[in-house]
Design a protein around this motif. Structure first.
Motif, PDB file in Angstrom:
ATOM      1  N   GLY A  63       0.816  -1.334  -0.056  1.00 56.19           N
ATOM      2  CA  GLY A  63      -0.082   0.304   0.063  1.00 56.19           C
ATOM      3  C   GLY A  63       0.827   1.266  -0.053  1.00 56.19           C
ATOM      4  N   SER A  64       0.134   2.397   0.240  1.00 58.48           N
ATOM      5  CA  SER A  64       0.751   3.883   0.140  1.00 58.48           C
ATOM      6  C   SER A  64       0.107   4.525   1.225  1.00 58.48           C
ATOM      7  CB  SER A  64       0.313   4.381  -1.377  1.00 58.48           C
ATOM      8  OG  SER A  64       0.853   3.745  -2.194  1.00 58.48           O
ATOM      9  N   LEU A  65       1.299   5.385   1.486  1.00 56.84           N
ATOM     10  CA  LEU A  65       0.991   6.598   2.592  1.00 56.84           C
ATOM     11  C   LEU A  65       1.660   7.781   2.194  1.00 56.84           C
ATOM     12  CD1 LEU A  65       1.422   4.501   5.997  1.00 56.84           C
ATOM     13  CD2 LEU A  65      -0.716   5.637   5.103  1.00 56.84           C
ATOM     14  N   ARG A  66       1.179   8.783   2.679  1.00 55.27           N
ATOM     15  CA  ARG A  66       1.726  10.120   2.473  1.00 55.27           C
ATOM     16  C   ARG A  66       1.977  11.001   3.788  1.00 55.27           C
ATOM     17  NH1 ARG A  66      -0.450  15.488  -0.516  1.00 55.27           N
ATOM     18  NH2 ARG A  66       1.492  16.340  -1.951  1.00 55.27           N
ATOM     19  N   LEU A  67       3.201  11.139   3.873  1.00 56.70           N
ATOM     20  CA  LEU A  67       3.625  12.189   4.884  1.00 56.70           C
ATOM     21  C   LEU A  67       3.692  13.480   4.536  1.00 56.70           C
ATOM     22  CD1 LEU A  67       6.108   9.767   6.775  1.00 56.70           C
ATOM     23  CD2 LEU A  67       3.670   9.662   6.845  1.00 56.70           C
ATOM     24  N   SER A  68       3.478  14.366   5.586  1.00 54.38           N
ATOM     25  CA  SER A  68       3.519  15.730   5.309  1.00 54.38           C
ATOM     26  C   SER A  68       4.083  16.432   6.470  1.00 54.38           C
ATOM     27  CB  SER A  68       2.236  16.557   5.056  1.00 54.38           C
ATOM     28  OG  SER A  68       1.516  16.039   4.119  1.00 54.38           O
ATOM     29  N   CYS A  69       5.053  17.524   6.341  1.00 61.09           N
ATOM     30  CA  CYS A  69       5.617  18.121   7.528  1.00 61.09           C
ATOM     31  C   CYS A  69       5.643  19.572   7.034  1.00 61.09           C
ATOM     32  CB  CYS A  69       7.001  17.842   7.740  1.00 61.09           C
ATOM     33  SG  CYS A  69       7.916  18.619   8.853  1.00 61.09           S
ATOM     34  N   VAL A  70       5.098  20.564   8.104  1.00 61.31           N
ATOM     35  CA  VAL A  70       5.083  22.082   7.830  1.00 61.31           C
ATOM     36  C   VAL A  70       6.044  22.578   9.203  1.00 61.31           C
ATOM     37  CG1 VAL A  70       3.477  24.111   7.879  1.00 61.31           C
ATOM     38  CG2 VAL A  70       2.506  21.792   7.107  1.00 61.31           C
ATOM     39  N   ALA A  71       6.748  23.524   8.502  1.00 69.47           N
ATOM     40  CA  ALA A  71       7.522  24.235   9.284  1.00 69.47           C
ATOM     41  C   ALA A  71       6.855  25.687   9.772  1.00 69.47           C
ATOM     42  CB  ALA A  71       9.063  24.370   8.503  1.00 69.47           C
ATOM     43  N   GLY A  73      12.940   4.215  -5.638  1.00 73.28           N
ATOM     44  CA  GLY A  73      12.021   3.672  -6.637  1.00 73.28           C
ATOM     45  C   GLY A  73      10.613   3.655  -6.100  1.00 73.28           C
ATOM     46  N   ARG A  74      10.720   3.599  -4.586  1.00 73.62           N
ATOM     47  CA  ARG A  74       9.192   3.499  -4.100  1.00 73.62           C
ATOM     48  C   ARG A  74       9.042   4.895  -3.492  1.00 73.62           C
ATOM     49  NH1 ARG A  74       8.938   0.142   0.260  1.00 73.62           N
ATOM     50  NH2 ARG A  74      11.280   0.449   0.900  1.00 73.62           N
ATOM     51  N   PHE A  75       9.833   5.524  -2.869  1.00 73.29           N
ATOM     52  CA  PHE A  75       9.506   6.694  -1.935  1.00 73.29           C
ATOM     53  C   PHE A  75       9.894   7.781  -2.819  1.00 73.29           C
ATOM     54  CE2 PHE A  75      10.027   5.153   2.409  1.00 73.29           C
ATOM     55  CZ  PHE A  75       9.127   3.876   2.325  1.00 73.29           C
ATOM     56  N   THR A  76       8.918   9.082  -2.762  1.00 71.89           N
ATOM     57  CA  THR A  76       9.295  10.321  -3.517  1.00 71.89           C
ATOM     58  C   THR A  76       9.116  11.236  -2.361  1.00 71.89           C
ATOM     59  OG1 THR A  76       8.512   9.403  -5.681  1.00 71.89           O
ATOM     60  CG2 THR A  76       8.689  11.607  -5.353  1.00 71.89           C
ATOM     61  N   ILE A  77      10.345  12.035  -2.436  1.00 66.39           N
ATOM     62  CA  ILE A  77      10.223  13.365  -1.471  1.00 66.39           C
ATOM     63  C   ILE A  77      10.028  14.578  -2.490  1.00 66.39           C
ATOM     64  CG2 ILE A  77      12.637  13.954  -1.671  1.00 66.39           C
ATOM     65  CD1 ILE A  77      12.574  14.962   1.137  1.00 66.39           C
ATOM     66  N   SER A  78       9.188  15.532  -2.044  1.00 68.31           N
ATOM     67  CA  SER A  78       8.943  16.970  -2.504  1.00 68.31           C
ATOM     68  C   SER A  78       8.593  18.036  -1.595  1.00 68.31           C
ATOM     69  CB  SER A  78       7.470  16.622  -3.537  1.00 68.31           C
ATOM     70  OG  SER A  78       6.355  16.293  -2.716  1.00 68.31           O
ATOM     71  N   ARG A  79       8.731  19.333  -2.063  1.00 70.99           N
ATOM     72  CA  ARG A  79       8.570  20.216  -1.200  1.00 70.99           C
ATOM     73  C   ARG A  79       7.673  21.312  -2.046  1.00 70.99           C
ATOM     74  NH1 ARG A  79      14.427  22.330   0.475  1.00 70.99           N
ATOM     75  NH2 ARG A  79      13.214  24.113   0.819  1.00 70.99           N
ATOM     76  N   ASP A  80       6.956  21.967  -1.040  1.00 69.26           N
ATOM     77  CA  ASP A  80       6.050  23.028  -1.564  1.00 69.26           C
ATOM     78  C   ASP A  80       6.715  24.299  -0.537  1.00 69.26           C
ATOM     79  OD1 ASP A  80       4.365  25.218  -1.614  1.00 69.26           O
ATOM     80  OD2 ASP A  80       2.543  23.885  -1.824  1.00 69.26           O
ATOM     81  N   ASN A  81       7.665  25.096  -1.372  1.00 72.11           N
ATOM     82  CA  ASN A  81       8.417  26.152  -0.723  1.00 72.11           C
ATOM     83  C   ASN A  81       7.400  27.352   0.103  1.00 72.11           C
ATOM     84  OD1 ASN A  81      10.911  24.733  -1.045  1.00 72.11           O
ATOM     85  ND2 ASN A  81      11.040  25.635  -3.140  1.00 72.11           N
ATOM     86  N   ALA A  82       6.417  27.404  -1.000  1.00 70.59           N
ATOM     87  CA  ALA A  82       5.510  28.586  -0.459  1.00 70.59           C
ATOM     88  C   ALA A  82       4.960  28.322   0.741  1.00 70.59           C
ATOM     89  CB  ALA A  82       4.580  28.536  -1.636  1.00 70.59           C
ATOM     90  N   LYS A  83       4.406  27.066   1.108  1.00 68.67           N
ATOM     91  CA  LYS A  83       3.822  26.533   2.197  1.00 68.67           C
ATOM     92  C   LYS A  83       4.840  26.120   3.635  1.00 68.67           C
ATOM     93  CE  LYS A  83      -0.286  25.174  -0.193  1.00 68.67           C
ATOM     94  NZ  LYS A  83      -1.369  24.052  -0.575  1.00 68.67           N
ATOM     95  N   ASN A  84       6.177  26.019   3.116  1.00 69.40           N
ATOM     96  CA  ASN A  84       7.328  25.417   3.932  1.00 69.40           C
ATOM     97  C   ASN A  84       7.079  24.000   4.272  1.00 69.40           C
ATOM     98  OD1 ASN A  84       8.659  27.953   3.986  1.00 69.40           O
ATOM     99  ND2 ASN A  84       7.676  28.568   5.990  1.00 69.40           N
ATOM    100  N   THR A  85       6.519  23.288   3.325  1.00 74.34           N
ATOM    101  CA  THR A  85       6.135  21.878   3.534  1.00 74.34           C
ATOM    102  C   THR A  85       6.819  21.049   3.008  1.00 74.34           C
ATOM    103  OG1 THR A  85       4.000  22.596   3.996  1.00 74.34           O
ATOM    104  CG2 THR A  85       4.112  20.416   3.303  1.00 74.34           C
ATOM    105  N   VAL A  86       7.331  19.897   3.344  1.00 71.24           N
ATOM    106  CA  VAL A  86       7.763  18.718   2.808  1.00 71.24           C
ATOM    107  C   VAL A  86       6.988  17.475   2.908  1.00 71.24           C
ATOM    108  CG1 VAL A  86       9.330  17.942   4.937  1.00 71.24           C
ATOM    109  CG2 VAL A  86      10.101  17.279   2.352  1.00 71.24           C
ATOM    110  N   TYR A  87       6.827  16.681   1.716  1.00 76.74           N
ATOM    111  CA  TYR A  87       6.111  15.564   1.716  1.00 76.74           C
ATOM    112  C   TYR A  87       6.912  14.190   1.156  1.00 76.74           C
ATOM    113  CZ  TYR A  87       2.787  19.208   0.530  1.00 76.74           C
ATOM    114  OH  TYR A  87       1.818  20.434   0.699  1.00 76.74           O
TER     115      TYR A  87
END
Length: 120
Positions: free
Chosen positions: A16-24, A65-79
């Motif tokens: 399965g899949s999960l998505r983690l989020s982190c806001v600074a 190949g399984r995990f992908t990290i991404s950022r939304d700089n406008a929201k100070n967030t990493v996924y």
């Protein structure tokens, strides 16, 4: 001070899949890098993925190949998008950020952690 708030952990079946989020938030002048680490009982915290400003992403071999990290700089967030989960991905996942709080001062800070459990 800078606070990191993680969300998105939980229980998932293998495959399965999960998505983690982190806001600074807080005294953030500029975020230089954000990333994810994980830790299981009795073991050292290990890198999962990092994403610095203007640099290439870095992944642990075990998650490539399984995990992908991404950022939304406008929201100070990493996924962290986690696909094809395996039981060995079970761990507490910690968000990490290197944050400039002034032009001359930077800090390295951690979130409280979010538990991910993958059942077989």
């Amino acid at each position: 001070q800078v606070q990191l708030a993680e969300s998105g952990g939980g229980l998932q079946q293998a495959g399965g899949s999960l998505r983690l989020s982190c806001v600074a938030s807080g005294n953030v002048f500029k975020i230089n890098s954000m990333g994810w680490y994980r830790q299981t009982p009795g073991k050292q915290r290990e890198l999962v993925a990092t994403m610095p400003n203007g640099g290439s992403t870095n992944y642990a071999e075990s998650v490539k190949g399984r995990f992908t990290i991404s950022r939304d700089n406008a929201k100070n967030t990493v996924y962290l998008q986690m696909n094809s989960l395996k039981p060995e991905d079970t761990a507490v996942y910690y968000c990490n950020a290197r944050v400039a709080i002034t032009l001359l001062q930077s800090i390295n800070t951690w979130g409280q952690g979010t538990q991910v459990i993958v059942s077989s």
